[in-house]
Design a protein around this motif. Structure first.
Motif, mmCIF file in Angstrom:
data_model
loop_
_atom_site.group_PDB
_atom_site.id
_atom_site.type_symbol
_atom_site.label_atom_id
_atom_site.label_comp_id
_atom_site.label_asym_id
_atom_site.label_seq_id
_atom_site.Cartn_x
_atom_site.Cartn_y
_atom_site.Cartn_z
ATOM 1 N N ASP A 1 -90.935 59.012 7.025
ATOM 2 C CA ASP A 1 -91.848 58.208 7.829
ATOM 3 C C ASP A 1 -93.138 59.003 8.034
ATOM 4 O O ASP A 1 -93.201 59.896 8.878
ATOM 5 N N ALA B 1 -94.599 58.927 11.638
ATOM 6 C CA ALA B 1 -93.888 59.793 12.595
ATOM 7 C C ALA B 1 -94.279 61.247 12.371
ATOM 8 O O ALA B 1 -94.443 62.018 13.325
ATOM 9 N N ALA C 1 -96.133 63.711 15.054
ATOM 10 C CA ALA C 1 -95.551 65.029 15.371
ATOM 11 C C ALA C 1 -96.618 66.108 15.185
ATOM 12 O O ALA C 1 -96.748 67.031 15.999
ATOM 13 N N GLY D 1 -89.736 63.977 15.077
ATOM 14 C CA GLY D 1 -90.543 63.351 14.015
ATOM 15 C C GLY D 1 -91.077 64.335 12.997
ATOM 16 O O GLY D 1 -91.559 63.955 11.944
#
Length: 224
Positions: A170, A173, A177, A213
């Motif tokens: 992802d 994500a 992060a 993430g």
């Protein structure tokens, strides 16, 4: 002739053994910390050569090497910028640009390389303008490694990350992060099916951990 046949057979067997060893070392690098990787290659320096050879062969199958993109990017920016190349391999980046490049890796494939753990590079805080990870974000302690990149980068400095596309579950994500680690996404190039190229700017120090993430799947090569 039978002699030629046995030579060819032996070469094929050696090739297969090298391939198996490359896959094993590769798996070790993705499933251990950067500290353990330093130890692995200190105990078995030949392993790195096998790894690098296998890695180079994999890259030759790609239509483009992401490092060439990063070299082009740097050539369009001032040559006065100081660069840190994390996981520099044979120092192709340093050899291709006019910038001062600090080259870090686990084994010195070139005299330019400083051997160290990627989570502890011998640079002063805020001393570089650009940090580069080209297919080099390995190790289970990714957060520590990226925090180290943050430490050495000047405020507003650039972080370039090129990674195998299949490692990203992802991208969004991952980018959020990275924001928690003090890196704002500047551009992302998802045009290659082989790799993802991300550019970040350092906004400030990382926020206190942990950062969910921040996950990249290991890149494990199948037996061909």
């Amino acid at each position: 002739a039978p002699g030629n046949r046995s030579v060819a057979l032996r070469a094929r067997m050696e090739e297969r053994l090298l391939g198996a060893r490359f896959r094993y070392i590769n798996q070790q690098l993705y499933t251990s910390s950067s500290r353990e990787a330093v130890r692995l290659f200190r105990e078995d320096p030949q392993a790195f050569e096998i790894y690098h050879r296998g890695f180079t062969r994999q890259l030759l199958r790609w239509p483009e090497n992401p490092l060439d993109r990063i070299i082009r990017y740097l050539r369009q920016r001032p040559a006065s910028l100081v660069v840190a190349d994390f996981g520099c391999g044979d120092c192709k980046l340093a050899a291709s640009v006019k910038n001062k490049v600090h080259c870090f890796d686990l084994v010195p494939l070139s005299p330019r390389v400083t051997v160290c753990d990627m989570a502890q590079v011998p640079l002063a805080a805020e001393s570089v303008d650009v940090a580069v990870f080209c297919l080099a974000l390995m190790g289970t302690n990714l957060q520590e490694i990226l925090e180290e990149a943050n430490r050495v980068l000047k405020p507003g400095g650039t972080l370039m990350v090129a990674e195998v596309a299949s490692r990203f579950e992802d991208v969004r994500a991952f980018l959020s992060a990275m924001a928690q680690l003090g890196f704002r996404s500047v551009s992302k190039d998802l045009s290659s099916t082989f790799f993802v190229l991300l550019e970040f700017a350092k906004t400030g120090p990382p926020r206190p951990r942990p950062v969910p993430g921040l996950r990249l799947l290991p890149c494990l090569y199948k037996r061909r």
